[in-house]
Design a protein around this motif. Sequence first.
Motif, short mmCIF file in Angstrom:
data_model
loop_
_atom_site.label_atom_id
_atom_site.label_comp_id
_atom_site.label_asym_id
_atom_site.label_seq_id
_atom_site.Cartn_x
_atom_site.Cartn_y
_atom_site.Cartn_z
N CYS A 80 0.82 -1.21 0.00
CA CYS A 80 0.00 0.00 0.00
C CYS A 80 0.86 1.26 0.00
O CYS A 80 0.54 2.25 -0.67
N LEU A 81 1.95 1.22 0.74
CA LEU A 81 2.85 2.36 0.77
C LEU A 81 3.44 2.63 -0.61
O LEU A 81 3.50 3.78 -1.07
N GLY B 101 -2.37 14.58 5.31
CA GLY B 101 -2.51 15.57 4.25
C GLY B 101 -2.80 14.98 2.90
O GLY B 101 -3.17 15.68 1.97
N ARG B 102 -2.63 13.65 2.79
CA ARG B 102 -2.89 12.97 1.53
C ARG B 102 -4.16 12.13 1.56
O ARG B 102 -4.50 11.47 0.60
N GLY B 103 -4.82 12.13 2.72
CA GLY B 103 -6.00 11.28 2.88
C GLY B 103 -7.26 11.91 2.32
O GLY B 103 -7.32 13.05 1.97
N GLU C 145 3.48 5.96 -5.47
CA GLU C 145 3.55 6.01 -6.93
C GLU C 145 2.35 6.72 -7.56
O GLU C 145 2.50 7.47 -8.52
N ASP C 146 1.15 6.45 -7.03
CA ASP C 146 -0.06 6.91 -7.70
C ASP C 146 -0.81 8.01 -6.97
O ASP C 146 -1.71 8.63 -7.55
N GLY C 147 -0.47 8.25 -5.70
CA GLY C 147 -1.18 9.26 -4.92
C GLY C 147 -2.37 8.68 -4.18
O GLY C 147 -2.94 7.66 -4.58
N ALA C 148 -2.73 9.33 -3.08
CA ALA C 148 -3.80 8.82 -2.23
C ALA C 148 -5.15 8.82 -2.93
O ALA C 148 -5.96 7.91 -2.73
N ALA C 149 -5.41 9.85 -3.73
CA ALA C 149 -6.73 9.95 -4.38
C ALA C 149 -6.98 8.77 -5.31
O ALA C 149 -8.12 8.27 -5.40
N ALA C 150 -5.95 8.29 -5.97
CA ALA C 150 -6.10 7.17 -6.89
C ALA C 150 -6.10 5.83 -6.17
O ALA C 150 -6.47 4.81 -6.77
#
Length: 202
Positions: free
Chosen positions: A153-154, A200-202, A159-164
Amino acid sequence: MEQQSAERIHPLPGRVGHVAGIESLTLDGQRYHFGFDYTSDLIVSPLVGDPAAMAAFAAEHLRQSDGRHDEAYWAELVADSVRESALVREDADREFTTAGLRAGLPRPGSHLFYLLDAAGEGDDPSALPPEAREACARLGFDEDDVAECVDACLRAVREDGAAARPDESTVVRGYLTSAVENLPGNWALLFAPLVEAVAGRG
């Protein structure tokens, strides 16, 4: 963090009397020392900013394979820990800044992640909260595959960002939050910015 005197440094619960050496790292330019049990991959002291206090702590609470030693002996090991480490080859791997920790997630297998496991050992930092366990299950991981799930998951979030990667982001956020909440002593000084980074990425 202000420097600590020897009298104010308390051992981590359940981590007294280990056969250990001294390691160090820097955070925002400040050098911190800590005891490390290489056999168990276990951190056995708080982060200590004062070399003399680290030597005093080690003389009282740690041992070498041939037994206990005085502060002068440990002071040499404390000084050696500035010049070299048995855990990393490059000094850059043990130099951290709060801004850098907030800026991005750690690499799987990095020294930072290794220290997180070594500091939290015994408090089961790999235990995931329910929403993270559910996300692991949706991703096809068994309950016993926590480490593999977190690593995968990390990598995906990096690689793809949290939104994706919403499920992967849930796992990473849950793991880091749980791990930091269970850290002993003052180790959250180093790792709390990671929770801010993933939040901040959630």
